[in-house]
Design a protein around this motif. Structure first.
Motif, PDB file in Angstrom:
ATOM      1  N   SER A 106      -4.306  -7.104   5.871  1.00 57.85           N
ATOM      2  CA  SER A 106      -3.043  -6.244   5.633  1.00 57.85           C
ATOM      3  C   SER A 106      -2.744  -6.316   3.887  1.00 57.85           C
ATOM      4  O   SER A 106      -2.101  -5.406   3.003  1.00 57.85           O
ATOM      5  CB  SER A 106      -2.729  -6.492   7.013  1.00 57.85           C
ATOM      6  OG  SER A 106      -1.430  -5.370   6.033  1.00 57.85           O
ATOM      7  N   ALA A 107      -2.401  -7.461   2.942  1.00 56.79           N
ATOM      8  CA  ALA A 107      -2.404  -7.482   2.017  1.00 56.79           C
ATOM      9  C   ALA A 107      -3.274  -7.762   1.447  1.00 56.79           C
ATOM     10  O   ALA A 107      -2.953  -6.788   0.551  1.00 56.79           O
ATOM     11  CB  ALA A 107      -2.013  -8.923   1.462  1.00 56.79           C
ATOM     12  N   GLY A 108      -4.433  -7.524   1.662  1.00 62.37           N
ATOM     13  CA  GLY A 108      -5.844  -7.047   1.011  1.00 62.37           C
ATOM     14  C   GLY A 108      -5.392  -5.432   0.461  1.00 62.37           C
ATOM     15  O   GLY A 108      -6.026  -5.030  -0.502  1.00 62.37           O
ATOM     16  N   ALA A 109      -4.848  -4.753   1.753  1.00 68.67           N
ATOM     17  CA  ALA A 109      -4.837  -3.517   1.593  1.00 68.67           C
ATOM     18  C   ALA A 109      -3.423  -3.121   0.801  1.00 68.67           C
ATOM     19  O   ALA A 109      -3.622  -1.775  -0.125  1.00 68.67           O
ATOM     20  CB  ALA A 109      -4.501  -2.866   3.072  1.00 68.67           C
ATOM     21  N   VAL A 110      -3.083  -3.712   0.931  1.00 67.09           N
ATOM     22  CA  VAL A 110      -1.478  -3.241  -0.465  1.00 67.09           C
ATOM     23  C   VAL A 110      -2.320  -3.401  -1.298  1.00 67.09           C
ATOM     24  O   VAL A 110      -2.393  -2.414  -2.516  1.00 67.09           O
ATOM     25  CB  VAL A 110      -0.703  -4.463   0.404  1.00 67.09           C
ATOM     26  CG1 VAL A 110       0.173  -4.152  -0.912  1.00 67.09           C
ATOM     27  CG2 VAL A 110       0.032  -4.197   1.489  1.00 67.09           C
ATOM     28  N   ILE A 111      -2.975  -4.781  -2.118  1.00 61.41           N
ATOM     29  CA  ILE A 111      -3.428  -5.184  -3.481  1.00 61.41           C
ATOM     30  C   ILE A 111      -3.945  -3.858  -3.584  1.00 61.41           C
ATOM     31  O   ILE A 111      -4.651  -3.288  -4.725  1.00 61.41           O
ATOM     32  CB  ILE A 111      -3.957  -6.226  -3.421  1.00 61.41           C
ATOM     33  CG1 ILE A 111      -3.077  -7.188  -3.247  1.00 61.41           C
ATOM     34  CG2 ILE A 111      -4.356  -6.460  -5.093  1.00 61.41           C
ATOM     35  CD1 ILE A 111      -3.041  -8.340  -3.047  1.00 61.41           C
ATOM     36  N   GLN A 112      -5.022  -3.072  -2.468  1.00 60.41           N
ATOM     37  CA  GLN A 112      -5.800  -2.521  -2.958  1.00 60.41           C
ATOM     38  C   GLN A 112      -5.803  -0.935  -3.235  1.00 60.41           C
ATOM     39  O   GLN A 112      -5.685  -0.309  -4.371  1.00 60.41           O
ATOM     40  CB  GLN A 112      -7.572  -2.653  -2.048  1.00 60.41           C
ATOM     41  CG  GLN A 112      -8.085  -1.544  -1.749  1.00 60.41           C
ATOM     42  CD  GLN A 112      -8.280  -0.378  -1.694  1.00 60.41           C
ATOM     43  OE1 GLN A 112      -7.168   0.233  -0.620  1.00 60.41           O
ATOM     44  NE2 GLN A 112      -9.553   0.799  -1.273  1.00 60.41           N
ATOM     45  N   ALA A 113      -4.596  -0.916  -2.502  1.00 60.64           N
ATOM     46  CA  ALA A 113      -3.502   0.482  -2.807  1.00 60.64           C
ATOM     47  C   ALA A 113      -2.876   0.914  -4.230  1.00 60.64           C
ATOM     48  O   ALA A 113      -2.866   1.778  -4.396  1.00 60.64           O
ATOM     49  CB  ALA A 113      -2.790   0.822  -1.326  1.00 60.64           C
ATOM     50  N   THR A 114      -2.305  -0.815  -4.664  1.00 60.47           N
ATOM     51  CA  THR A 114      -1.354  -0.523  -4.966  1.00 60.47           C
ATOM     52  C   THR A 114      -1.261  -1.438  -6.669  1.00 60.47           C
ATOM     53  O   THR A 114      -1.105  -0.878  -7.915  1.00 60.47           O
ATOM     54  CB  THR A 114       0.311  -1.161  -4.950  1.00 60.47           C
ATOM     55  OG1 THR A 114       0.055  -2.486  -5.019  1.00 60.47           O
ATOM     56  CG2 THR A 114       0.680  -0.505  -3.625  1.00 60.47           C
ATOM     57  N   GLY A 115      -2.561  -2.223  -6.344  1.00 57.03           N
ATOM     58  CA  GLY A 115      -2.988  -2.999  -7.843  1.00 57.03           C
ATOM     59  C   GLY A 115      -2.467  -4.267  -7.999  1.00 57.03           C
ATOM     60  O   GLY A 115      -2.685  -4.704  -9.410  1.00 57.03           O
ATOM     61  N   THR A 116      -1.280  -3.876  -7.187  1.00 58.54           N
ATOM     62  CA  THR A 116      -0.150  -5.841  -7.774  1.00 58.54           C
ATOM     63  C   THR A 116      -0.372  -5.920  -6.534  1.00 58.54           C
ATOM     64  O   THR A 116       0.317  -5.616  -5.033  1.00 58.54           O
ATOM     65  CB  THR A 116       0.952  -4.873  -8.349  1.00 58.54           C
ATOM     66  OG1 THR A 116       1.174  -6.427  -8.454  1.00 58.54           O
ATOM     67  CG2 THR A 116       1.848  -4.291  -7.975  1.00 58.54           C
ATOM     68  N   GLY A 117      -0.066  -7.272  -6.603  1.00 61.41           N
ATOM     69  CA  GLY A 117      -0.015  -8.153  -5.751  1.00 61.41           C
ATOM     70  C   GLY A 117       1.660  -8.830  -5.503  1.00 61.41           C
ATOM     71  O   GLY A 117       2.409  -9.592  -5.088  1.00 61.41           O
ATOM     72  N   GLU A 118       2.761  -8.444  -6.177  1.00 54.42           N
ATOM     73  CA  GLU A 118       3.667  -9.260  -7.082  1.00 54.42           C
ATOM     74  C   GLU A 118       4.917  -8.537  -6.125  1.00 54.42           C
ATOM     75  O   GLU A 118       5.333  -7.059  -5.660  1.00 54.42           O
ATOM     76  CB  GLU A 118       4.029  -8.977  -8.395  1.00 54.42           C
ATOM     77  CG  GLU A 118       3.104  -9.480  -9.699  1.00 54.42           C
ATOM     78  CD  GLU A 118       4.174 -11.034  -9.535  1.00 54.42           C
ATOM     79  OE1 GLU A 118       5.147 -10.969  -9.418  1.00 54.42           O
ATOM     80  OE2 GLU A 118       3.770 -11.622  -9.501  1.00 54.42           O
ATOM     81  N   ILE A 119       5.633  -8.808  -5.324  1.00 53.51           N
ATOM     82  CA  ILE A 119       6.304  -8.626  -4.276  1.00 53.51           C
ATOM     83  C   ILE A 119       7.390  -7.941  -4.383  1.00 53.51           C
ATOM     84  O   ILE A 119       7.781  -6.651  -4.175  1.00 53.51           O
ATOM     85  CB  ILE A 119       6.681 -10.117  -3.344  1.00 53.51           C
ATOM     86  CG1 ILE A 119       5.808 -10.345  -2.668  1.00 53.51           C
ATOM     87  CG2 ILE A 119       7.913  -9.492  -2.318  1.00 53.51           C
ATOM     88  CD1 ILE A 119       6.195 -11.826  -1.823  1.00 53.51           C
ATOM     89  N   ASP A 120       7.897  -8.116  -5.530  1.00 57.88           N
ATOM     90  CA  ASP A 120       8.800  -7.556  -6.502  1.00 57.88           C
ATOM     91  C   ASP A 120       9.035  -6.396  -7.156  1.00 57.88           C
ATOM     92  O   ASP A 120       9.538  -5.838  -7.794  1.00 57.88           O
ATOM     93  CB  ASP A 120       9.500  -8.769  -7.139  1.00 57.88           C
ATOM     94  CG  ASP A 120      11.144  -9.045  -6.551  1.00 57.88           C
ATOM     95  OD1 ASP A 120      11.714  -8.770  -5.283  1.00 57.88           O
ATOM     96  OD2 ASP A 120      11.030 -10.505  -7.236  1.00 57.88           O
ATOM     97  N   ARG A 121       7.225  -6.156  -6.874  1.00 57.79           N
ATOM     98  CA  ARG A 121       7.146  -5.139  -7.863  1.00 57.79           C
ATOM     99  C   ARG A 121       7.198  -3.868  -6.756  1.00 57.79           C
ATOM    100  O   ARG A 121       6.399  -2.472  -6.870  1.00 57.79           O
ATOM    101  CB  ARG A 121       5.808  -5.007  -8.883  1.00 57.79           C
ATOM    102  CG  ARG A 121       6.031  -5.422  -9.886  1.00 57.79           C
ATOM    103  CD  ARG A 121       5.511  -5.197 -10.660  1.00 57.79           C
ATOM    104  NE  ARG A 121       5.388  -6.716 -11.956  1.00 57.79           N
ATOM    105  CZ  ARG A 121       4.319  -7.283 -12.857  1.00 57.79           C
ATOM    106  NH1 ARG A 121       2.986  -6.899 -12.049  1.00 57.79           N
ATOM    107  NH2 ARG A 121       4.812  -8.149 -13.211  1.00 57.79           N
ATOM    108  N   LEU A 122       6.229  -4.255  -5.476  1.00 58.65           N
ATOM    109  CA  LEU A 122       6.165  -3.816  -4.566  1.00 58.65           C
ATOM    110  C   LEU A 122       7.637  -2.675  -3.564  1.00 58.65           C
ATOM    111  O   LEU A 122       8.810  -3.463  -4.093  1.00 58.65           O
ATOM    112  CB  LEU A 122       5.484  -4.124  -3.672  1.00 58.65           C
ATOM    113  CG  LEU A 122       4.241  -4.698  -4.263  1.00 58.65           C
ATOM    114  CD1 LEU A 122       3.113  -5.545  -2.860  1.00 58.65           C
ATOM    115  CD2 LEU A 122       3.608  -3.489  -4.620  1.00 58.65           C
ATOM    116  N   GLY A 123       7.644  -1.386  -2.975  1.00 55.97           N
ATOM    117  CA  GLY A 123       8.467  -1.743  -2.171  1.00 55.97           C
ATOM    118  C   GLY A 123       8.428  -0.230  -1.072  1.00 55.97           C
ATOM    119  O   GLY A 123       7.239   0.644  -1.793  1.00 55.97           O
ATOM    120  N   GLY A 124       8.469  -0.057  -0.145  1.00 51.93           N
ATOM    121  CA  GLY A 124       8.219   1.040   0.735  1.00 51.93           C
ATOM    122  C   GLY A 124       6.836   1.653   1.040  1.00 51.93           C
ATOM    123  O   GLY A 124       6.672   2.548   1.151  1.00 51.93           O
TER     124      GLY A 124
END
Lengths: 468, 512, 311
Positions: A106-124
């Motif tokens: 799931s985390a991989g999917a997040v990184i794949q979708a957004t290009g970053t794994g920095e938590i404070d840059r993600l949201g919503g």
């Protein structure tokens, strides 16, 4: 990968006679330290993958506590403890593989979708990738050991072992077991905090800078996650099916007959099938409450002219910066534990009457990395340099002396250096090779030392051909 | 007047002077002139501008010399088309709000002002652009306000207001936070701007007095007193001693009600229930005393230029004394309970600290300044009316935290009660109201009062026909809001409400 | 047989479910008495719930299904826990060996979903509440579990019904000081978990200081009714654990037991009211010290019990 170590440990334990009580207690203590520090460091992370990696350290701690209790049971001759300790550990190994696999996917999917794994840059992200969010939440609930998912079943049995351990006769073992209960409770709470932080910041709330261009999760990935998720739920809801299987595992590790395992478990905990009933009640309640709510809401529907914003005190120009960051979320907990993990904050705070430019950034140094491994690696690389320069003649006296010393220890040093270098470089094959080698060494020691000991016929029979 | 320097005109409150006698200094030297005044021990009491007929702006600066009851005033002209001058704020932060007001009202550009942002969020009087650009009424207030930011991904902002959870006035607070810690607070007001200063110029003096009473509803008597003092000075009228005494009684009753209410609210904010409930009731009792005098709990329609509109009979005074004695016993009992409760003190002590230097630098006034160790109280420093005859000692604390602000109020409650009981038993005789005559033409006068929040100041100008031409009102809040923002740095955000309540500043008074 | 038992449990269950708002009412009345006021009517919490159930719901456009799931899962988890916690008698509906762990983790599950629902609004207020809730929840958990260890040691059981039943009575005779410490620790845990003074102030309206209330700022209508009821139910459940731990006795007839326990719970609610009326709230940074105190109390109790049971 980390599970290899656990496997090795369990295999070795299965060949060894019951170890003395101290070993068991050291094992539990190791589990406590690894678990609590692992989850605390996880809480301090800003990167999604690093955070999950630290959670593996935590889960190894939980498994270690289970194994330690099993060892304690062996040492004290308490089959219930053996069954619960090893059983819980084995089940947790399986569960960890499931939910951590799901989390990494799931985390991989997040990184794949957004290009970053920095938590404070993600949201919503829950609105852009709802399926992935659901999987992540499921896995998060599971890794926090919450019912009615598989994580709970494993921790429940480990708790059973620890509670049972508090009843064991030497006060020290009882005390260590109580410490284990407390630590496991603390770890549960901290893991919850950590995953609320991750899920809340990455998937919920308003979009931050990194999530503007999120892409949907590919179907194949979803299917893979689906399988893991189904297994997580299945084990959680129907633990009666899987717990007996771990019994088989326990029989291999400890010399416990099948009947003994069957009898040992209920003396402390109810049969795991009892959890299924509660899970059914829980799901029934959810369904009832949801239906009632739906009925009430439809009856009193509110007609809104347009979608409304979150309550923000009537302020009309809200920005995504006006929501809690992951770092802020974890900070009060981290600073409560500052004695354990020294969180650092580089703050250039506004000080003058009219504030000038100010900046804040925080990070938590991994003490194991900084104070243990880094010096170790530094020492190791010094030694390896020495080894490489052995043939040289123009060495300073001191280094020559140590070089001579190292000549005697040469094979051993080479092993250590190679192992640490492998770990450092992360080359898995070498790592596995070294585990195998270590096992071999332990094996050999066992064979040379153990003939006098009793009660391990099966492993010895395997080793018939070994030099005696 | 001793100690007057060239370039300054010395006067006292309640005194009228000819506008032409106010010395003019060069606009470029204005800031250094003021700083020299500061060097002599002056405190910036007011700084405002007045539009000249030719489109230029005349600046008026008032320095208060508190130790010898003197105000010094000077002026500077900014010609039309060149509304700039070197900022005072650059060297003396106390001027920050005043210079922002100048920029907002007239488009004056104080060069070197480090915090030049809108103060009340409205356009300039002639529609010209302020230094930060034209005013856009279509934007949500204050949606495009240039908020200060602490950089870093880990910092979060908390935006509180304009709509608050309690029954309080609108205002926007922007916190820069990490975890529970406030790194920076910025207070953005302006939601309550009503144009009071224009409304005060109403040709009917009675109407204008009613407006003066609404500048800050909880400081009705305080503002009315300053307003009346200024107008009476312009008319050259003297109010009878009895009327002065009644004004003093009303002012102190207002102080009692508000201080007692504030102390109760502080208890509410730290969830100390008994004191909060009892002090809330006692506040009502003090308000009811004012109600008995004039028919309004907040003292409306009591003060008018020329005196007061209601008298207190001897029997009424006796019954009021009786009640005050009982209230004194009850109030002090509850306050003793509150100030001996260690769980309450633990919340107050060390919270929201402000050093004496900081407080002086930004020109704070009132109980908040006295809590930092600054001895500032109009009743003692610039006595007028009844305070010329009976003195109330200044209550000072030194720690500058919430505790100090609460303790100053506690002391002031005691002293006001003593003052009231004494004055009610010993009222001078005389008429309570005599209409004032015509105002002196081309004159300026100033009236000050120590409202329960601090120093209010009304400066009135007349034209050549003796009509009120310009009135400048200063509420103490304009000095102190910045103090609240500074006190919050490094404080836990959960302590903001109790800090805010310990200042208890007026939004309406700031926004006028 | 089980069916009969389940039917027999219906009146008791109804009574248990009807009781929680009344406890809140008792606290409110106690506080009002201390403040010299009459206070709200006795049935006000029930009126509030009815009002909320009849209201419509407004959802922020920021929220997702997590926001809607939060109140449901939270209440379901607490109701589920209610089947495992003895309230009136020593018996529970579905209790089993090892249910203490399940109870604690059900509470944690409810907390997790409530907190996530708060985070879902994308508001800094609710994030603030969420952060505080998990911080204090995390810190109260070790104290709770250590208390469980003591109870488990004293009663040789892992089923809450037995841990709080007749065997505990014997333990009180045996290691009374330890039990007293456990009760004190449980009281602190109760005050923390149910967000009462000196940890939280349920009466405040200030977003910046609240813990529980600020998390549910955006919930409305039936969702909010669920949350309000769940909070009251949590008080009842943790209060029952506390009352049973403080005054354990073997089950008597239900018609004696039930009124007795109701009175005890009412006394507990009054005690909480007295605490709220006589103490100011702690500074938030100090709450962790209070919880550390609870942990130390239960730790001392554990040591005392160890010395007795492992003699």
């Amino acid at each position: 990968m980390i599970k290899t170590g656990i496997y090795g440990l369990l295999r070795v334990l299965s060949w060894l006679p019951p170890l003395p009580r101290t070993c068991a207690l050291v094992m539990v203590a190791f589990g406590v330290v690894s678990g609590v520090l692992g989850v605390l460091y996880a809480l301090a992370q800003h990167d999604l993958k690093r955070l999950l990696a630290y959670h593996s350290v935590e889960n190894i701690g939980i498994i270690g506590m289970g194994i330690g209790m099993g060892m304690l049971g062996g040492a004290l001759g308490k089959p219930a403890l053996v069954a619960l300790g090893y059983g819980g550990a084995l089940l947790h190994v399986l569960n960890h593989a499931l939910f951590k696999g799901l989390l990494f996917l799931s985390a991989g999917a997040v990184i794949q979708a957004t290009g970053t794994g920095e938590i404070d840059r993600l949201g919503g992200l829950a609105r852009k990738t709802p399926v992935n969010a659901a999987f992540f939440l499921l896995a998060a609930i599971s890794i926090c050991g919450l019912p009615p998912l598989n994580g709970f079943v494993g921790e429940w049995i480990v708790y059973g072992a620890l509670f049972e351990g508090t009843r064991s006769v030497p006060r020290l073992s009882a005390g260590v077991s109580a410490l284990g209960v407390v630590s496991l409770a603390l770890m549960g709470g901290l893991a919850l905090a950590c995953f609320v932080k991750v899920f809340g910041v990455v998937f919920l709330g308003k979009e931050r800078t990194g999530t503007r261009v999120a892409r949907a999760t590919p179907g194949a990935m979803r299917a893979g996650m689906g399988v893991l998720a189904v297994l997580c739920v299945a084990i959680g809801v129907l633990p009666g099916l899987i717990v007996p299987l771990t019994g088989a595992g326990v029989q291999v590790i400890a010399d416990l007959g099948p009947m003994e395992f069957e009898r040992a478990l209920p003396s402390v905990l109810a049969p795991a099938g009892r959890l299924s009933l509660l899970a059914m009640v829980f799901f029934g309640l959810i369904a009832t409450l949801a239906v009632v709510r739906r009925g009430l809401i439809q009856k009193n529907a509110v007609a809104l002219p347009s979608p409304v914003a979150t309550w923000g005190c009537g302020y009309a120009a809200a920005t995504p910066r006006m929501q809690y960051t992951a770092s802020s979320f974890a900070w009060s907990l981290l600073s409560s534990f500052r004695a354990l993990l020294c969180p650092e904050r580089r703050l250039h705070a506004p000080a003058a009457v009219f504030s000038e430019a100010a900046h804040l950034e925080s990070h938590t140094v991994d003490m194991a990395e900084q104070d243990l491994f880094a010096p170790l690696f530094r020492a190791a690389s010094r030694v390896s340099r020495m080894i490489q320069t052995l043939s040289w003649t123009g060495e300073p006296a001191m280094e020559r002396r140590s070089a001579r010393a190292s000549e005697r220890l040469r094979p051993f040093v080479a092993v250590v250096v190679g192992a640490t270098a492998a770990v450092r470089r992360g080359s898995i094959h070498v790592y596995v090779a070294f585990i195998a080698f270590t096992l071999l060494v332990v094996f050999a020691i066992e064979v040379w030392v153990a003939p006098g000991a009793e009660g391990h016929s099966a492993p010895i029979s395997v080793m018939q051909g070994a030099p005696q | 007047m001793n100690g007057t320097r060239p370039g300054w005109l010395a006067l006292r409150q309640g005194q009228a002077v000819d506008v032409s006698s106010i010395p003019l200094v060069d606009a470029d030297d204005f800031a250094s002139h003021m700083l020299a005044g500061r060097g002599r021990g002056g405190r910036l009491a007011n700084l405002f501008g007045r539009r000249l007929p030719d489109g230029g702006v005349r600046l008026f600066a008032f320095l208060a010399f508190d130790t010898d009851a003197r105000i010094e005033v000077c002026a500077a002209d900014l010609p039309h088309g060149k509304l700039t001058y070197p900022s005072v704020t650059a060297h003396w932060p106390a001027a920050q709000a005043f210079e922002r007001e100048l920029a907002e009202q007239y488009g004056v550009f104080p060069v070197g002002h480090a915090w030049l942002k809108p103060l009340r969020y409205h356009g300039t009087d002639d529609g010209s652009a302020a230094p930060w650009g034209p005013f856009e009424a279509s934007e949500p207030i204050p949606g495009n306000y240039p908020f200060y930011r602490v950089e870093g991904e880990e910092v979060h902002e908390v935006a509180v207001g304009p709509v608050h959870a309690g029954i309080i006035e609108p205002g926007h607070f922007r916190f820069q936070c990490h975890g529970e810690e406030v790194l920076h607070l910025e207070v953005v007001l302006g939601y309550q701007h009503r144009g009071i200063e224009r409304l005060l110029l109403h040709p009917n003096a009675t109407r204008s007095a009613i407006v003066a009473e609404t500048i800050a509803g909880d400081a009705t008597v305080g503002h009315a007193l300053a307003y009346c003092t200024a107008l009476e000075a312009l008319a050259g009228a003297r109010v009878s001693l009895r009327a002065s005494a009644l004004r003093g009684i009303a002012l102190e009753l207002e102080r009692l009600a508000n201080h007692v209410g504030d102390l109760g609210a502080l208890c509410t904010d730290v969830a100390f229930l008994p004191a909060s409930a009892y002090l809330g009731r006692l506040r009502g009792e003090y308000l009811n005393l004012t109600l008995e005098i004039c028919g309004n709990r907040f003292g409306r329609n009591l003060l008018r230029p020329g005196g007061v509109r209601f008298d207190i009979s001897t029997t009424m005074a006796d019954s009021m004394r009786e009640r005050l004695r009982r209230l004194e016993r009850e109030t002090l009992e509850v306050l003793d309970l509150m100030f001996s409760q260690s769980s309450v003190l633990a919340r107050f002590e060390g919270t929201g600290k402000l050093s004496e230097e900081r407080a002086d630098e930004i020109g704070m006034v009132g109980p908040a300044a006295r809590a930092c160790g600054l001895r500032r109280d109009v009743r003692c420093d610039h006595p007028h009316g009844v305070f010329q005859f009976s003195h109330i000692p200044i209550a000072v604390e030194t720690t500058g935290d919430v505790y100090a602000r609460a303790a100053v109020r506690w002391l002031e409650v005691q002293r006001s009660l003593e003052f009231l009981v004494e004055l009610l038993g010993n009222k001078p005789e005389g008429p309570v109201f005599e209409p004032i005559g015509r105002l002196r033409p081309n004159a300026m006068a100033l009236g000050m009062a120590e409202t329960w929040r601090g120093e209010s100041m009304h400066v009135a100008f007349t034209d050549e026909a003796g009509k009120l031409a310009f009135l400048k009102v200063k509420d103490p809040s304009i000095h102190n809001w910045f103090g609240l923002a500074l006190a919050l740095r490094g404080v836990a955000i959960s302590d903001f409400p109790v800090c805010n309540k310990s200042f208890n500043l007026s939004y309406a008074g700031h926004d006028l | 047989m089980t069916v009969l038992r389940a039917i027999g449990a219906v009146p008791e269950a109804v009574a248990v479910l009807a009781l929680p708002p009344m406890l809140l009412s008792i606290i409110a009345k106690t506080k009002a008495w201390f403040g010299g006021r009459d206070g709200p009517p006795w049935l006000q919490p029930y009126y509030d719930l009815m009002k909320l159930l009849r209201k419509g719901v407004v959802y922020s456009r920021t929220t997702t299904w997590v926001f809607r799931a939060g109140p449901i899962v939270n209440l379901a988890a607490l109701l589920c826990a209610a089947t495992l916690i003895p309230v009136f008698s020593d018996d529970t509906l579905l209790g089993f060996g090892g249910d203490v762990i399940l109870i604690a983790y059900l509470l944690a599950l409810g907390r997790m979903l409530t907190v996530l629902a708060a985070m879902d609004t994308g508001s800094s207020f609710e994030g603030m509440g969420a952060s505080r809730e998990v911080t204090f929840g995390t810190m109260s958990e070790p104290a709770l579990f250590l208390s469980f260890v003591v109870l488990a040691l004293a009663t040789k059981s892992l089923s809450l019904a037995e841990m709080l039943g007749a065997p505990l009575q014997a333990a009180w005779g045996d290691v009374a000081p330890a039990m007293l410490l456990v009760v004190a620790a449980l009281l602190i845990v109760l005050l923390t978990e149910t967000c009462r003074v000196p940890v939280d102030d349920p009466a405040t309206h200030l977003e910046l200081t609240m813990i529980h209330e600020v998390m549910v700022l955006d919930h409305s209508g039936p969702d909010f009714a669920y949350i309000t009821y769940a909070a009251a139910l949590k008080f009842l459940l943790l209060g029952s654990i506390l009352v049973h731990a403080a005054l354990p006795h073997a089950s008597w007839a239900l018609w004696i037991d039930a009124p007795l326990r109701v009175v005890e719970l009412a006394v507990l609610a009054m005690l909480v009211g007295v605490i709220e009326s006589s103490l100011a709230r702690l500074r938030l940074q100090r709450v962790s010290l209070l919880l550390a105190g609870a942990f130390v109390l239960s730790g001392l109790a554990a040591v005392l019990t160890f010395y007795r049971t492992h003699a």
